[in-house]
Scaffold this active site. Structure first.
Site, PDB file in Angstrom:
ATOM      1  N   ASP A 130       3.410  26.007  21.074  1.00  0.00           N
ATOM      2  CA  ASP A 130       3.237  24.695  20.445  1.00  0.00           C
ATOM      3  C   ASP A 130       1.766  24.479  20.138  1.00  0.00           C
ATOM      4  O   ASP A 130       0.902  25.018  20.824  1.00  0.00           O
ATOM      5  CB  ASP A 130       3.664  23.585  21.418  1.00  0.00           C
ATOM      6  CG  ASP A 130       5.167  23.404  21.470  1.00  0.00           C
ATOM      7  OD1 ASP A 130       5.874  23.871  20.568  1.00  0.00           O
ATOM      8  OD2 ASP A 130       5.635  22.773  22.446  1.00  0.00           O
ATOM      9  N   MET A 131       1.479  23.650  19.124  1.00  0.00           N
ATOM     10  CA  MET A 131       0.075  23.318  18.848  1.00  0.00           C
ATOM     11  C   MET A 131      -0.214  21.915  19.346  1.00  0.00           C
ATOM     12  O   MET A 131       0.537  20.989  19.060  1.00  0.00           O
ATOM     13  CB  MET A 131      -0.228  23.444  17.354  1.00  0.00           C
ATOM     14  CG  MET A 131      -1.707  23.313  17.037  1.00  0.00           C
ATOM     15  SD  MET A 131      -2.745  24.531  17.908  1.00  0.00           S
ATOM     16  CE  MET A 131      -2.632  25.928  16.781  1.00  0.00           C
ATOM     17  N   GLN A 161      -0.361  22.760  11.618  1.00  0.00           N
ATOM     18  CA  GLN A 161      -0.132  21.337  11.326  1.00  0.00           C
ATOM     19  C   GLN A 161      -0.750  20.979   9.974  1.00  0.00           C
ATOM     20  O   GLN A 161      -1.962  21.129   9.790  1.00  0.00           O
ATOM     21  CB  GLN A 161      -0.774  20.492  12.424  1.00  0.00           C
ATOM     22  CG  GLN A 161      -0.272  20.786  13.829  1.00  0.00           C
ATOM     23  CD  GLN A 161      -1.327  20.527  14.892  1.00  0.00           C
ATOM     24  OE1 GLN A 161      -2.491  20.873  14.728  1.00  0.00           O
ATOM     25  NE2 GLN A 161      -0.929  19.918  15.996  1.00  0.00           N
ATOM     26  N   ARG A 182       5.555  28.173  12.765  1.00  0.00           N
ATOM     27  CA  ARG A 182       6.297  26.914  12.600  1.00  0.00           C
ATOM     28  C   ARG A 182       5.328  25.963  11.892  1.00  0.00           C
ATOM     29  O   ARG A 182       4.196  25.775  12.347  1.00  0.00           O
ATOM     30  CB  ARG A 182       6.697  26.318  13.948  1.00  0.00           C
ATOM     31  CG  ARG A 182       7.275  24.895  13.797  1.00  0.00           C
ATOM     32  CD  ARG A 182       7.243  24.096  15.101  1.00  0.00           C
ATOM     33  NE  ARG A 182       8.085  24.700  16.115  1.00  0.00           N
ATOM     34  CZ  ARG A 182       7.875  24.521  17.426  1.00  0.00           C
ATOM     35  NH1 ARG A 182       6.855  23.797  17.853  1.00  0.00           N
ATOM     36  NH2 ARG A 182       8.666  25.092  18.298  1.00  0.00           N
ATOM     37  N   LYS A 185       3.871  18.607  10.468  1.00  0.00           N
ATOM     38  CA  LYS A 185       2.811  17.746   9.919  1.00  0.00           C
ATOM     39  C   LYS A 185       1.701  17.501  10.942  1.00  0.00           C
ATOM     40  O   LYS A 185       0.552  17.370  10.586  1.00  0.00           O
ATOM     41  CB  LYS A 185       3.419  16.421   9.466  1.00  0.00           C
ATOM     42  CG  LYS A 185       4.302  16.560   8.227  1.00  0.00           C
ATOM     43  CD  LYS A 185       4.699  15.212   7.669  1.00  0.00           C
ATOM     44  CE  LYS A 185       5.769  15.370   6.596  1.00  0.00           C
ATOM     45  NZ  LYS A 185       6.234  14.076   6.078  1.00  0.00           N
ATOM     46  N   GLY A 186       2.078  17.423  12.230  1.00  0.00           N
ATOM     47  CA  GLY A 186       1.078  17.168  13.275  1.00  0.00           C
ATOM     48  C   GLY A 186       1.308  15.809  13.909  1.00  0.00           C
ATOM     49  O   GLY A 186       1.573  14.839  13.206  1.00  0.00           O
ATOM     50  N   THR A 224      10.457  19.649  10.051  1.00  0.00           N
ATOM     51  CA  THR A 224      10.268  18.326   9.467  1.00  0.00           C
ATOM     52  C   THR A 224      11.613  17.611   9.355  1.00  0.00           C
ATOM     53  O   THR A 224      12.650  18.265   9.254  1.00  0.00           O
ATOM     54  CB  THR A 224       9.608  18.406   8.069  1.00  0.00           C
ATOM     55  OG1 THR A 224       9.385  17.085   7.586  1.00  0.00           O
ATOM     56  CG2 THR A 224      10.447  19.179   7.059  1.00  0.00           C
ATOM     57  N   HIS A 225      11.539  16.262   9.377  1.00  0.00           N
ATOM     58  CA  HIS A 225      12.745  15.459   9.104  1.00  0.00           C
ATOM     59  C   HIS A 225      12.620  14.809   7.747  1.00  0.00           C
ATOM     60  O   HIS A 225      13.411  13.935   7.395  1.00  0.00           O
ATOM     61  CB  HIS A 225      12.914  14.376  10.167  1.00  0.00           C
ATOM     62  CG  HIS A 225      12.680  14.865  11.560  1.00  0.00           C
ATOM     63  ND1 HIS A 225      11.451  14.842  12.153  1.00  0.00           N
ATOM     64  CD2 HIS A 225      13.532  15.432  12.444  1.00  0.00           C
ATOM     65  CE1 HIS A 225      11.532  15.371  13.366  1.00  0.00           C
ATOM     66  NE2 HIS A 225      12.781  15.740  13.561  1.00  0.00           N
ATOM     67  N   ARG A 287       6.836  10.159  19.866  1.00  0.00           N
ATOM     68  CA  ARG A 287       7.990   9.939  18.978  1.00  0.00           C
ATOM     69  C   ARG A 287       8.034   8.482  18.511  1.00  0.00           C
ATOM     70  O   ARG A 287       8.357   8.185  17.380  1.00  0.00           O
ATOM     71  CB  ARG A 287       9.309  10.281  19.684  1.00  0.00           C
ATOM     72  CG  ARG A 287       9.442  11.708  20.167  1.00  0.00           C
ATOM     73  CD  ARG A 287       9.495  12.774  19.088  1.00  0.00           C
ATOM     74  NE  ARG A 287       8.283  13.137  18.399  1.00  0.00           N
ATOM     75  CZ  ARG A 287       7.366  14.011  18.820  1.00  0.00           C
ATOM     76  NH1 ARG A 287       7.483  14.617  19.975  1.00  0.00           N
ATOM     77  NH2 ARG A 287       6.310  14.292  18.067  1.00  0.00           N
TER      78      ARG A 287
HETATM   79  C1  LIG Z   1      10.824  21.388  15.749  1.00  0.00           C
HETATM   80  C2  LIG Z   1       9.549  20.605  15.751  1.00  0.00           C
HETATM   81  C3  LIG Z   1       8.465  21.076  16.470  1.00  0.00           C
HETATM   82  C4  LIG Z   1       7.249  20.381  16.459  1.00  0.00           C
HETATM   83  N1  LIG Z   1       6.170  20.922  17.098  1.00  0.00           N
HETATM   84  C5  LIG Z   1       4.976  20.293  16.997  1.00  0.00           C
HETATM   85  C6  LIG Z   1       3.787  20.882  17.525  1.00  0.00           C
HETATM   86  O1  LIG Z   1       3.802  21.975  18.104  1.00  0.00           O
HETATM   87  N2  LIG Z   1       2.629  20.197  17.373  1.00  0.00           N
HETATM   88  C7  LIG Z   1       2.554  18.995  16.730  1.00  0.00           C
HETATM   89  O2  LIG Z   1       1.467  18.432  16.585  1.00  0.00           O
HETATM   90  N3  LIG Z   1       3.670  18.414  16.234  1.00  0.00           N
HETATM   91  C8  LIG Z   1       4.863  19.031  16.360  1.00  0.00           C
HETATM   92  N4  LIG Z   1       5.979  18.445  15.816  1.00  0.00           N
HETATM   93  C9  LIG Z   1       5.933  17.014  15.370  1.00  0.00           C
HETATM   94  C10 LIG Z   1       5.508  16.909  13.933  1.00  0.00           C
HETATM   95  O3  LIG Z   1       4.163  17.294  13.802  1.00  0.00           O
HETATM   96  C11 LIG Z   1       5.677  15.466  13.414  1.00  0.00           C
HETATM   97  O4  LIG Z   1       4.917  14.591  14.195  1.00  0.00           O
HETATM   98  C12 LIG Z   1       7.118  14.985  13.396  1.00  0.00           C
HETATM   99  O5  LIG Z   1       8.013  16.009  13.101  1.00  0.00           O
HETATM  100  C13 LIG Z   1       7.294  13.880  12.315  1.00  0.00           C
HETATM  101  O6  LIG Z   1       6.980  14.381  11.056  1.00  0.00           O
HETATM  102  P1  LIG Z   1       8.041  14.664   9.877  1.00  0.00           P
HETATM  103  O7  LIG Z   1       7.703  15.976   9.305  1.00  0.00           O
HETATM  104  O8  LIG Z   1       9.410  14.533  10.383  1.00  0.00           O
HETATM  105  O9  LIG Z   1       7.671  13.623   8.751  1.00  0.00           O
HETATM  106  P2  LIG Z   1       7.417  12.038   8.727  1.00  0.00           P
HETATM  107  O10 LIG Z   1       6.803  11.786   7.403  1.00  0.00           O
HETATM  108  O11 LIG Z   1       6.693  11.574   9.959  1.00  0.00           O
HETATM  109  O12 LIG Z   1       8.879  11.486   8.775  1.00  0.00           O
HETATM  110  C14 LIG Z   1       9.806  11.686   7.742  1.00  0.00           C
HETATM  111  C15 LIG Z   1      11.085  10.954   8.100  1.00  0.00           C
HETATM  112  O13 LIG Z   1      11.667  11.596   9.239  1.00  0.00           O
HETATM  113  C16 LIG Z   1      12.243  10.643  10.122  1.00  0.00           C
HETATM  114  N5  LIG Z   1      11.517  10.710  11.415  1.00  0.00           N
HETATM  115  C17 LIG Z   1      10.357  11.340  11.684  1.00  0.00           C
HETATM  116  N6  LIG Z   1      10.027  11.236  12.972  1.00  0.00           N
HETATM  117  C18 LIG Z   1      10.995  10.505  13.538  1.00  0.00           C
HETATM  118  C19 LIG Z   1      11.233  10.045  14.866  1.00  0.00           C
HETATM  119  N7  LIG Z   1      10.414  10.299  15.866  1.00  0.00           N
HETATM  120  N8  LIG Z   1      12.361   9.313  15.065  1.00  0.00           N
HETATM  121  C20 LIG Z   1      13.228   9.052  14.071  1.00  0.00           C
HETATM  122  N9  LIG Z   1      13.049   9.450  12.806  1.00  0.00           N
HETATM  123  C21 LIG Z   1      11.957  10.170  12.540  1.00  0.00           C
HETATM  124  C22 LIG Z   1      12.060   9.298   9.462  1.00  0.00           C
HETATM  125  O14 LIG Z   1      13.223   9.038   8.707  1.00  0.00           O
HETATM  126  C23 LIG Z   1      10.893   9.503   8.542  1.00  0.00           C
HETATM  127  O15 LIG Z   1      10.895   8.637   7.468  1.00  0.00           O
HETATM  128  C24 LIG Z   1       7.165  19.150  15.771  1.00  0.00           C
HETATM  129  C25 LIG Z   1       8.251  18.683  15.041  1.00  0.00           C
HETATM  130  C26 LIG Z   1       9.421  19.391  15.007  1.00  0.00           C
HETATM  131  C27 LIG Z   1      10.545  18.882  14.175  1.00  0.00           C
END
Ligand SMILES: Cc1cc2nc3c(=O)[nH]c(=O)nc-3n(C[C@H](O)[C@H](O)[C@H](O)COP(=O)(O)OP(=O)(O)OC[C@H]3O[C@@H](n4cnc5c(N)ncnc54)[C@H](O)[C@@H]3O)c2cc1C
Length: 311
Positions: A130-131, A161, A182, A185-186, A224-225, A287
């Site tokens: 993980d980062m 990220q 992986r 966004k961060g 990403t979501h 989260r």
């Molecule tokens: C498998 C995985 C591993 C990860 N590992 C790391 C890591 O090692 N280091 C790191 O810095 N970050 C990590 N992350 C977190 C990542 O950096 C983001 O903070 C997180 O995924 C939200 O960004 P997004 O790409 O979903 O986009 P966003 O623009 O934040 O969200 C897009 C849409 O997704 C949905 N969404 C996003 N987050 C949530 C939430 N918490 N609850 C409900 N709905 C949500 C919402 O509908 C939102 O509008 C990881 C994420 C995933 C999925």
């Protein structure tokens, strides 16, 4: 403002001690965290696997400050890998180098993560590093490339990220050495000198890096979501003739379960990041920082359950 508050709260251990003893707060956590033990985490993985979703398991806990704690965490991961293999589950593991002792010494950290990687090799599985926050980016990438990747090219991969300005260069390097990435966004609070403050720049960098990794990288994990970005990934794959087995989508446990299942039905590979363990507080706060509406959502669902029980 709310995002900053949640990120600030995530560092307050005193508040964690208070909320850990609070039943309501623990129920909040259950939405995003698969319990506090290996057993509870494996129950969650089994349920995901039944839906054709693979998993990556993360023992929650970061910034370990004692060598014995770091060794115990490494031993826990070794046991976890044995349990995953023994139970025939489709899951790998995600590890934070600070949990392996990175803040104590590189030697200790390398010793610990090497034990985990050796066991992963034995079980023919994979360990994702993980980062964490930007204070660790360079150190993590250096340690990965100089000490781990050369020895375990098939068993270890990194996270990059897209909010960091340096990431396109790191993606180019990952493509050069052909290591697994992986892309996310961060999740940490970073200054504008090193990270994009605007979401549109974070997203545009994500898409540019994603395209490069999909075309030239080694089995990228697209974490990403963001539905718009997921659509762009699918479209790019169609246009470039990139088959569904050359990359995977990844999402967090409890987040967009509808979309996870939809992608699987469409034939895409989906891996869910399953965190568990007693140290769930900073993770949960990150989260909530991403989506403060989660607080209202979880409160409403708990109240609904309580109300239903009383009737
Ligand atoms: C498998 C995985 C591993 C990860 N590992 C790391 C890591 O090692 N280091 C790191 O810095 N970050 C990590 N992350 C977190 C990542 O950096 C983001 O903070 C997180 O995924 C939200 O960004 P997004 O790409 O979903 O986009 P966003 O623009 O934040 O969200 C897009 C849409 O997704 C949905 N969404 C996003 N987050 C949530 C939430 N918490 N609850 C409900 N709905 C949500 C919402 O509908 C939102 O509008 C990881 C994420 C995933 C999925």
């Amino acid at each position: 403002m709310l995002r900053q508050t949640f990120l600030w709260l995530s560092h307050r251990q005193g508040i964690f001690r208070f909320v850990r003893n609070n039943r309501l707060a623990r129920r909040f956590a259950n939405r995003f965290v698969a319990g506090e033990t290996i057993d509870s985490a494996l129950v969650a993985v089994r349920a995901l696997n039944a839906k054709r979703i693979t998993a990556t398991l993360d023992l929650l806990g970061e910034s370990v400050s004692r060598a014995d704690e770091a060794r115990a965490t490494a031993a826990h991961y070794v046991e976890l890998l044995d349990r995953i293999a023994a139970e025939g589950l489709d899951a790998n593991v995600s590890v934070k180098l600070t949990a392996m002792g990175q803040d104590i010494s590189d030697t200790l950290c390398i010793e610990n993560i090497t034990q985990v990687l050796e066991r992963a090799r034995q079980h023919r599985t994979f360990v994702r590093l993980d980062m964490e926050g930007s204070a660790y980016t360079e150190r993590t990438l250096q340690l990965f490339e100089e000490h781990l990747f050369a020895r375990f090219p098939e068993e270890v991969g990194i996270v990059l990220q897209s909010y960091l300005r340096r990431t396109p260069a790191d993606v180019a390097n990952a493509i050069d050495i052909q290591c697994r990435v992986r892309l996310c966004k961060g999740a940490y609070k970073e200054p504008a000198t090193i990270a994009f403050p605007e979401k549109r720049d974070v997203d545009a960098t994500y898409v540019a890096c994603m395209h490069r990794l999909m075309s030239e990288g080694k089995y990228p994990g697209l974490a990403t979501h963001d539905e718009a970005i997921i659509e762009q990934a699918k479209q790019y794959a169609r246009e470039q003739g990139i088959s569904q087995d050359r990359y995977e989508f990844q999402m967090l446990y409890g987040v967009r379960r509808d979309l996870q299942e939809l992608l699987v039905r469409e034939g895409y590979r989906m891996r869910v990041y399953v965190p568990y363990g007693t140290q769930w507080y900073p993770y949960l706060l990150r989260r909530l920082a991403e989506r403060p509406a989660n607080l209202a959502f979880m409160t409403a669902s708990i109240m609904k359950e309580q109300f239903a029980k009383r009737r």
